[in-house]
Structure formats: structure tokens, C-alpha cells
Design a protein around this motif. Structure first.
Motif, PDB file in Angstrom:
ATOM      1  N   GLY A   1       0.777  -1.234   0.000  1.00  0.00           N
ATOM      2  CA  GLY A   1       0.000   0.000   0.000  1.00  0.00           C
ATOM      3  C   GLY A   1       0.805   1.278   0.000  1.00  0.00           C
ATOM      4  N   VAL A   2       2.138   1.203  -0.088  1.00  0.00           N
ATOM      5  CA  VAL A   2       2.968   2.408  -0.166  1.00  0.00           C
ATOM      6  C   VAL A   2       3.598   2.480  -1.554  1.00  0.00           C
ATOM      7  N   SER A   3       4.015   3.665  -1.918  1.00  0.00           N
ATOM      8  CA  SER A   3       4.580   3.842  -3.258  1.00  0.00           C
ATOM      9  C   SER A   3       5.871   3.042  -3.405  1.00  0.00           C
ATOM     10  N   LEU A   4       6.156   2.663  -4.621  1.00  0.00           N
ATOM     11  CA  LEU A   4       7.352   1.861  -4.895  1.00  0.00           C
ATOM     12  C   LEU A   4       8.606   2.595  -4.454  1.00  0.00           C
ATOM     13  N   ARG A   5       8.698   3.876  -4.761  1.00  0.00           N
ATOM     14  CA  ARG A   5       9.902   4.641  -4.415  1.00  0.00           C
ATOM     15  C   ARG A   5      10.089   4.709  -2.906  1.00  0.00           C
ATOM     16  N   THR A   6       8.993   4.973  -2.187  1.00  0.00           N
ATOM     17  CA  THR A   6       9.086   5.042  -0.720  1.00  0.00           C
ATOM     18  C   THR A   6       9.540   3.707  -0.141  1.00  0.00           C
ATOM     19  N   HIS A   7       8.954   2.628  -0.639  1.00  0.00           N
ATOM     20  CA  HIS A   7       9.297   1.297  -0.154  1.00  0.00           C
ATOM     21  C   HIS A   7      10.784   0.992  -0.404  1.00  0.00           C
ATOM     22  N   LEU A   8      11.260   1.279  -1.597  1.00  0.00           N
ATOM     23  CA  LEU A   8      12.658   0.980  -1.932  1.00  0.00           C
ATOM     24  C   LEU A   8      13.610   1.841  -1.121  1.00  0.00           C
ATOM     25  N   GLN A   9      13.271   3.109  -0.916  1.00  0.00           N
ATOM     26  CA  GLN A   9      14.145   4.000  -0.154  1.00  0.00           C
ATOM     27  C   GLN A   9      14.205   3.594   1.316  1.00  0.00           C
ATOM     28  N   GLU A  10      13.055   3.235   1.886  1.00  0.00           N
ATOM     29  CA  GLU A  10      13.040   2.881   3.298  1.00  0.00           C
ATOM     30  C   GLU A  10      13.816   1.601   3.580  1.00  0.00           C
TER      31      GLU A  10
END
Length: 579
Positions: A275-284
Motif C-alpha cells: 500500500g505504499v509507493s514503490l519509491r518510498t518502499h525501496l528507499q526505506e
């Protein structure tokens, strides 16, 4: 006597549908006539509402607080919970939850009892007085006035007739007629006295009735307030109940989360995955490929490639939910899902579907559709390549990774029945969907058409994966799943650095340095159709028996095919998924 009864029946026949008679109407102005017409409907409304509202009460009507609370179903529920709590460990999660639930049910019962007592005092009792005392008294005066007016009119008729008879007897002269005249005259006098007396009663009753009507007219607004007050009392009751529930739930959840050691039972996952954006998930998580994509692909590569109907057949909802929670909060427990390829495929589909923006991006939606509409294969392929090159880097990397895997899956279509077309049908809508444009009816009407085009785009990407996304893909791209990836199927060019020291085969030629990156494969170097049984190279066949034994123990491969490495004593930490 008969004439009098007939006259009375005639008067009743002239009574209107609202209970109004010509005799009473002549005393009332237009305003009071309208007030009079509202008496009967108001009495019926007050009576009916009181009756139904009384039936809504759960407690004993008229009882005090303690007696009323004891009779409420909520108190019976609270008592049952209290008795059940005694049989449980008070320190257990269930015991604590049941104890607090018992307390809140008791509190809700008392709030309900207070509500019902207020309702009786401020609504039911006033409605009862209105329907049983005040309005019936007014209607009783109305009936009395109607009767008096009717009697008065009858007496006036008799007086008129007696006066006429007296005049006739007076004109006839002496003799017996004189005696008759005197009797008639006396009768007239008596009737006049009765008429005067009755007239006074009519006037008095009329004044009382008019006063009642004026009183009703001035209090109509206060009568209406009974129903408004009913809603206010109900609103206050529900607010108090909701406040009590919210407070109790917050405390209950807090206590429960502190005692619950199972990550699957927590309300929020440790890491944000679904449920989170791909970019946010990869960065976190510091990743190049999304965790669900890599983990699911590697699990499917190990045990699901020949599963019939993969991605098409749904998994159990409870299993899928647990897998998604485990993916985010407890990756050490993923091993239990390796044997359920449909759940793994469902978790991958769910991740793609729950992305705020599709993996193939909303901004390029029109470009994908234009590419799909081209008829000439060469031009269509070139247009797809151009759109792929315009994808953000993180979307391109994950799409390339996924398409390479789906191409391998399609190679097993004779067994798993998942052709590129079938894969595109079930996965396409999760990879690309129309951007939302509120009020755009034309777009809503074109959803089915665009879905067909999306399927065509995804099918072409799978069929031309090696052309559109050249080069090999090491599916264990993060390195933390290296023991999972079947080397003969994933990449035949792993470096010596990637292999365990004892597993490096004796090279026939001079090997490339460990730091040398993998070279891109040509189309002829693509992996052959996958099989659950791995065909090993001659160099591997020459490996020592000791090396073979140790590699099996590390979960690299087995004699009869790939196995999921999670249950094995693996030499990599699955927790590194989140690093």
C-alpha cells in the motif's frame, strides 16, 4: 321524544369529517377553526408515539436505577462475562480482554438505564399527559358545548312553537280557550326561563372551550419540543456510549499489544510494504527490487513454476493475509508458505494491485495504449521499447525483473497452462490501470476497452522480454536470497564470488575476475524451458561428493530439483530483506 332524537341524528349527520358541527363553528373564528381541526390528529399522534416508544424500553418501566439496570440484557451479558472470566488466567490476553469487556458492558448498561429514565421523565410522561389528559379534556369540552348548543337549539324551537300556539289561543277569545291560553302562556314563560338558563350554560361552556383552544394553540410549540427533545436525549446517549467504547477500546488495544508477542497479531506491520509507493518502499528498505516481488519470485522459482493455474487460481483469504503480514513483519516465518504457490502468487498480485500508482505508471498510460494500438509488429515493438525507456528507473528495474520471471513461467506453459496471454489476462490489470479522472464518463465507458489493450501490452512485454529488457537477471538481486536461486535457471554466469568456496567448479577456461560484472546474454543464451529437475553441467558432475553433500545441506539444490531454502540452516540472514 322521537322528534328530539331525530333532530339530534340530523345534527350528527351535519358534523364534518374533522368533528366540527355548525353549532360550534359559529362561535369560532377561522384561526380557531384550524386549531380545532388539529386536536384529534395531535391526540392520536401523541398516543401512538407514546405506545411505540414505551415498547422500545429494555428496562422495567418506572423502576429506579438499580432495579432497571438488573433487568437490562447488557447487564446479563456483563454478568456472563464476569462468570466466564473467573475460569481464565487473569494475566492471559483473553482473560484481560474479557475482564475489560465485562466492565464496559456494565458501564453501557448504566448509560442505557440513565437514558431510559430521562426518556420516561422528559418525553414519555409529557406525551402521556398530552394524549390522556390535556387533549381529551379539550375534546370533552367540545362535546359538552356541542350537546348544549344542540339542546339550546331544540329548546328555542320548542319556545318558538309554544309562543305561536299561545298567540293562536289568544285570538280565539273566552271560555275554555281562556284557560288554555293561560296554560300556554305559563308554558312559554317556563320555556323562556329554561332557554335563558341553557343560554348561560352555553356561554360558559363556550368560554371554557375557547380558552382551551387558545391554550392548545400557545403550547403547540412546546408539544413539538417533546419530539425534538427525544432526538437530543438519543444523541446524548449514543455520544456517551461511543465515548465509553472508544476509551475502553484504546486501553484494551494498548494492553493487548503489550502482551501479544506474535507479530501477526499486531495492528501495524514493522515495515511499510503493502500500500505504499514503490519509491518510498525501496528507499526505506534500501532495495532495488521490491521485497514482495523478489521474495515471491524466488519462492515461485523454487517450487511453483509447474503449478497449474498459477496467478489464476485464488489462494485462501486467511493464508494470503498471513503471508502479507509475515512479509512485512516477520520474514523469518516465510518458510511455511513455500509449499503454497497460489498464496505466494496471490501475495505478489496483491502487492502490485495495492500500489498507489501502477508499476507501469499512470503518466505513461496513454503512451502504452498508443503502442498497443499499432498493428505492425515491428513498429509496435519499437513503441513499447520507447515507453519502457521513459519509465522511472525504479519502475523499469522492477518491471524488467518481473517480466524476465514471467517469461520463464511462460516457458512451462505445457504444464502450468499459463501462456503469455493467460498471464497477461490475470496480471495485466494489476500492472497498469487508467488514471482516475472524476466525472470523466467517457473514460468510465472505455474501461473494458482499455483493459483489453493493457492485456495486449503485458502479453507483448512477456513475449519480447529478452528484446525489450536485454541481459541476464540474477533473481537473487539483493544477494540475501542467493541460496534460493537455482543457478542453471537464473543465471549461468554467476561469478566465483557469488558461489560458496567449495562449490566453485573447476573451470575449463580462465575464469573472469570476481569483480567482473555479468555480461549480457544474446537471445541464443536465454535459459531453456524450466523444469523442476535441474540438468547440471559436466563440470558440476565432476564436483566431489563432499562438495555435493555440503551444498545440499546449505539448501543450494537437491538431486531431484529446487527446494525452498527457508527451513534449511541457511548461511544468509532472511532478516536482511529489510536492509
Amino acid at each position: 321524544m322521537m322528534k328530539r332524537q331525530l333532530h339530534r341524528m340530523r345534527q350528527l349527520a351535519h358534523t364534518g369529517s374533522l368533528g366540527r358541527t355548525p353549532e360550534t363553528a359559529e362561535f369560532l373564528g377561522e384561526d380557531l377553526l384550524q386549531v380545532e381541526q388539529r386536536l384529534e390528529p395531535a391526540k392520536r399522534a401523541a398516543h401512538n408515539v407514546h405506545k411505540r416508544l414505551q415498547a422500545c424500553l429494555q428496562g422495567q418501566s418506572g423502576a429506579d436505577m438499580d432495579k432497571r439496570v438488573k433487568k437490562l440484557p447488557l447487564m446479563a451479558l456483563s454478568t456472563t462475562m464476569a462468570e466466564s472470566f473467573k475460569e481464565l488466567d487473569p494475566d492471559s490476553s483473553m482473560g484481560k480482554a474479557l475482564e475489560m469487556s465485562c466492565a464496559i458492558q456494565n458501564q453501557l448498561a448504566r448509560i442505557l438505564a440513565e437514558f431510559e429514565m430521562t426518556l420516561e421523565r422528559d418525553v414519555l410522561q409529557p406525551l402521556s399527559r398530552l394524549s390522556e389528559e390535556e387533549l381529551p379534556a379539550i375534546l370533552k369540552h367540545k362535546k359538552s358545548l356541542q350537546k348544549l348548543v344542540s339542546d339550546w337549539n331544540t329548546l328555542k324551537s320548542r319556545l318558538s312553537q309554544a309562543a305561536k300556539n299561545s298567540g293562536s289561543s289568544q285570538g280565539l277569545g273566552g271560555g275554555p280557550s281562556s284557560h288554555s291560553h293561560l296554560a300556554t302562556a305559563n308554558k312559554v314563560e317556563i320555556l323562556k326561563e329554561e332557554e335563558e338558563e341553557l343560554k348561560k350554560k352555553v356561554e360558559q361552556c363556550k368560554d371554557e372551550y375557547l380558552a382551551d383552544l387558545y391554550h392548545f394553540a400557545t403550547k403547540e410549540d412546546s408539544y413539538a419540543n417533546y419530539f425534538i427533545h427525544l432526538l437530543e436525549i438519543q444523541a446524548d446517549y449514543h455520544r456517551r456510549s461511543l465515548t465509553s467504547l472508544d476509551t475502553a477500546l484504546a486501553e484494551l488495544r494498548d494492553n493487548h499489544s503489550q502482551t501479544d508477542l506474535s507479530p501477526l497479531m499486531t495492528a501495524a506491520p514493522v515495515s511499510r510494504v503493502y500500500g505504499v509507493s514503490l519509491r518510498t518502499h525501496l528507499q526505506e528498505l534500501g532495495r532495488d527490487i521490491a521485497l514482495p516481488i523478489e521474495a515471491c519470485v524466488l519462492m515461485l522459482l523454487s517450487e511453483g513454476m509447474q503449478e497449474e493455474g498459477l496467478f489464476r487460481l485464488a489462494a485462501g483469504a486467511s493464508v494470503l493475509k498471513r503471508l502479507k503480514q509475515t512479509m512485512a513483519s516477520d520474514p523469518h516465518s516465510l518458510e511455511e508458505f513455500c509449499s503454497d504457490p497460489h498464496a505466494v502468487a496471490g501475495a505478489l498480485k496483491s502487492y502490485l494491485r495495492e500500489l498507489p500508482e501502477p508499476l507501469m505508471t499512470s503518466d505513461l498510460y496513454d503512451d502504452w495504449m498508443r503502442a498497443a494500438s499499432l498493428k505492425e509488429p515491428g513498429a509496435r515493438l519499437e513503441a513499447l521499447r520507447d515507453v519502457c525507456n521513459h519509465l522511472p528507473q525504479e519502475n523499469f528495474n522492477n518491471l524488467r525483473y518481473l517480466m524476465k520471471f514471467l517469461a520463464l513461467l511462460a516457458e512451462e506453459q505445457e504444464v502450468n497452462k499459463m501462456t503469455p496471454s493467460n498471464i497477461a489476462i490475470v496480471l495485466g490489470p494489476n500492472l497498469l490501470w487508467p488514471p482516475e479522472k472524476e466525472g470523466d464518463q467517457a473514460q468510465l465507458d472505455a474501461v473494458s476497452v482499455s483493459s483489453i489493450q493493457v492485456v495486449g501490452v503485458v502479453e507483448a512485454l512477456i513475449q519480447n522480454a529478452d528484446t525489450l529488457f536485454p541481459g541476464d537477471v540474477n533473481f537473487s538481486v539483493s544477494g540475501i536470497f542467493s541460496a534460493l536461486a537455482p543457478q542453471e535457471k537464473v543465471s549461468s554466469q554467476r561469478t566465483a564470488e557469488e558461489l560458496p568456496p567449495a562449490a566453485v567448479p573447476a573451470p575449463a577456461t580462465t575464469p573472469a575476475p570476481a569483480s567482473t560484472p555479468m555480461k549480457e546474454r544474446t537471445e541464443s543464451e536465454l535459459p531453456k524451458p524450466a523444469s523442476p529437475k535441474v540438468s547440471r553441467s559436466p563440470t558440476e558432475m565432476a564436483a566431489s561428493a563432499e562438495d555435493m553433500t555440503r551444498r545440499r545441506s546449505q539448501g543450494s539444490y537437491q538431486e531431484e530439483g529446487w527446494t525452498c531454502p527457508f527451513p534449511q540452516p541457511f548461511y544468509f540472514s532472511l532478516a536482511n530483506v529489510f536492509l
